[in-house]
Enzyme design. Structure first.
Site, PDB file in Angstrom:
ATOM      1  N   ARG A 102     -24.705  12.267   5.984  1.00  0.00           N
ATOM      2  CA  ARG A 102     -23.314  11.986   6.311  1.00  0.00           C
ATOM      3  C   ARG A 102     -22.926  12.827   7.518  1.00  0.00           C
ATOM      4  NH1 ARG A 102     -18.254  13.128   2.346  1.00  0.00           N
ATOM      5  NH2 ARG A 102     -18.732  15.289   2.837  1.00  0.00           N
ATOM      6  N   THR A 106     -17.367  12.428  11.300  1.00  0.00           N
ATOM      7  CA  THR A 106     -16.825  11.072  11.078  1.00  0.00           C
ATOM      8  C   THR A 106     -16.898  10.671   9.609  1.00  0.00           C
ATOM      9  OG1 THR A 106     -18.994  10.069  11.366  1.00  0.00           O
ATOM     10  CG2 THR A 106     -17.644  10.356  13.363  1.00  0.00           C
ATOM     11  N   ASP A 198     -21.914  21.321  -2.211  1.00  0.00           N
ATOM     12  CA  ASP A 198     -22.894  20.437  -1.567  1.00  0.00           C
ATOM     13  C   ASP A 198     -24.136  20.324  -2.451  1.00  0.00           C
ATOM     14  OD1 ASP A 198     -23.640  19.595   1.669  1.00  0.00           O
ATOM     15  OD2 ASP A 198     -25.217  19.671   0.144  1.00  0.00           O
ATOM     16  N   ASP A 201     -27.562  21.203  -0.721  1.00  0.00           N
ATOM     17  CA  ASP A 201     -27.722  22.644  -0.471  1.00  0.00           C
ATOM     18  C   ASP A 201     -27.898  23.417  -1.768  1.00  0.00           C
ATOM     19  OD1 ASP A 201     -27.518  22.240   2.221  1.00  0.00           O
ATOM     20  OD2 ASP A 201     -25.416  22.828   2.371  1.00  0.00           O
TER      21      ASP A 201
HETATM   22  C1  PRP Z   1     -24.337  13.910   0.400  1.00  0.00           C
HETATM   23  C2  PRP Z   1     -24.582  13.230  -0.926  1.00  0.00           C
HETATM   24  C3  PRP Z   1     -24.407  11.778  -0.578  1.00  0.00           C
HETATM   25  C4  PRP Z   1     -23.310  11.819   0.447  1.00  0.00           C
HETATM   26  C5  PRP Z   1     -22.045  11.463  -0.255  1.00  0.00           C
HETATM   27  O1  PRP Z   1     -25.441  13.858   1.181  1.00  0.00           O
HETATM   28  O2  PRP Z   1     -25.827  13.521  -1.472  1.00  0.00           O
HETATM   29  O3  PRP Z   1     -25.580  11.174  -0.048  1.00  0.00           O
HETATM   30  O4  PRP Z   1     -23.256  13.171   0.931  1.00  0.00           O
HETATM   31  O5  PRP Z   1     -21.024  11.364   0.634  1.00  0.00           O
HETATM   32  P1  PRP Z   1     -20.268  10.005   0.959  1.00  0.00           P
HETATM   33  O6  PRP Z   1     -19.986   9.321  -0.312  1.00  0.00           O
HETATM   34  O7  PRP Z   1     -19.032  10.497   1.647  1.00  0.00           O
HETATM   35  O8  PRP Z   1     -21.131   9.204   1.884  1.00  0.00           O
HETATM   36  P2  PRP Z   1     -25.529  14.608   2.591  1.00  0.00           P
HETATM   37  O9  PRP Z   1     -25.065  13.731   3.694  1.00  0.00           O
HETATM   38  O10 PRP Z   1     -24.867  15.938   2.491  1.00  0.00           O
HETATM   39  O11 PRP Z   1     -27.088  14.773   2.814  1.00  0.00           O
HETATM   40  P3  PRP Z   1     -28.156  15.627   1.995  1.00  0.00           P
HETATM   41  O12 PRP Z   1     -28.373  14.913   0.707  1.00  0.00           O
HETATM   42  O13 PRP Z   1     -29.332  15.575   2.887  1.00  0.00           O
HETATM   43  O14 PRP Z   1     -27.625  17.015   1.799  1.00  0.00           O
HETATM   44  N1  URA Z   2     -21.680  15.624  -0.561  1.00  0.00           N
HETATM   45  C1  URA Z   2     -21.813  16.635  -1.456  1.00  0.00           C
HETATM   46  O1  URA Z   2     -22.924  17.129  -1.670  1.00  0.00           O
HETATM   47  N2  URA Z   2     -20.712  17.054  -2.094  1.00  0.00           N
HETATM   48  C2  URA Z   2     -19.507  16.514  -1.884  1.00  0.00           C
HETATM   49  O2  URA Z   2     -18.532  16.941  -2.511  1.00  0.00           O
HETATM   50  C3  URA Z   2     -19.383  15.475  -0.941  1.00  0.00           C
HETATM   51  C4  URA Z   2     -20.499  15.045  -0.300  1.00  0.00           C
END
Ligand code: PRP
Ligand code: URA
Length: 236
Positions: A102, A106, A198, A201
């Protein structure tokens, strides 16, 4: 729109531990796995079976075998932690990874990994992603799976925001959503509150930036969240 929020006491107990900021990555990963097992069990409750015959040591009897070919679709990275538990439940499932992150400004999903073959090889897809926040990542994943030819799609997440459920349901009303909890709202950075921070993380111990911590969002990010919240209240 079908949103299934687990009412299982074990789910509630484990979710509280998962949310706790004192929970370290090792225990966090264990909890993601245990919660995935419990949610997966519920999400697969309506899969069709066909009748087979099985021979016990005593006699033949009619029995059941899972009918559809099932695909697990972990959304990288955070969805990875949900795969092993689902494979324990369903060892014959295929695992098709989708890479999306994400854009933190944006809040739009950016695709970076997709090795799906030309035509769908499964009938039922379970999208695995712990967080359903704005719904952008899950809607994009459903778009990909529909274009692939998946007949039936379910989203399995640990925590959802009302804004994300509204976005996914508006774009793809037939997708069933299975979650452990629906939280209050998104904050101005697009993070679920109260949430758990997160999910990627916290599983992988990669605390590189303040993105999920309190602080000011850019105007652009905050406006995206306000727009989602206006849409949500307009449709309530
Ligand atoms: C997080 C989560 C989802 C997304 C959710 O991933 O695991 O994939 O954000 O957000 P949304 O509903 O607003 O799209 P992230 O982009 O942080 O990537 P990661 O899993 O690599 O940490
Ligand atoms: N992605 C995450 O990991 N946590 C949130 O709360 C939103 C997006």
């Amino acid at each position: 729109m079908a949103v299934h929020v687990s009412s299982h006491p074990l789910v509630a107990h484990k979710l509280a531990l998962l949310r706790d900021k004192a929970t370290a990555p090792k225990q966090f990963r264990e909890l993601v796995r245990e919660l995935s097992w419990l949610l997966g069990y519920e999400a697969m409750a309506d899969l069709e079976t066909r009748q087979i015959t099985v021979e016990t040591p005593l006699e033949e009897m009619p029995a059941a075998e899972l009918e559809p070919r099932v695909g697990l679709i972990p959304v990288l990275r955070a969805g990875l932690g949900m795969v092993d538990a689902m494979l324990e439940l369903m060892p014959t499932a295929q695992v098709w990874h989708i890479g999306l992150y994400r854009d933190e400004r944006t809040l739009k999903p950016v695709e970076y990994y997709n090795k799906l073959p030309d035509a769908a090889t499964v009938q039922v897809c379970l999208i695995l992603d712990p967080m359903l926040a704005t719904g952008g990542s899950s809607s994009a994943t459903v778009d990909i799976l529909k274009a692939w030819g998946a007949a039936r799609i379910k989203q399995v997440s640990l925590i959802a925001a009302p804004e994300g459920i509204a976005t996914l349901s508006a774009a793809h009303p037939e997708v069933e959503i299975h979650v452990a909890a629906v939280d209050r709202e998104l904050n101005e950075r697009g993070y679920i509150v109260p949430g758990l921070g997160d999910a990627g993380d916290r599983q992988f111990g990669t605390f590189a930036g303040p993105s999920s911590e309190p602080g000011h969002a850019s105007d652009e990010t905050a406006e995206v969240v306000r727009r989602l919240q206006r849409n949500l209240s307009a449709n309530r």
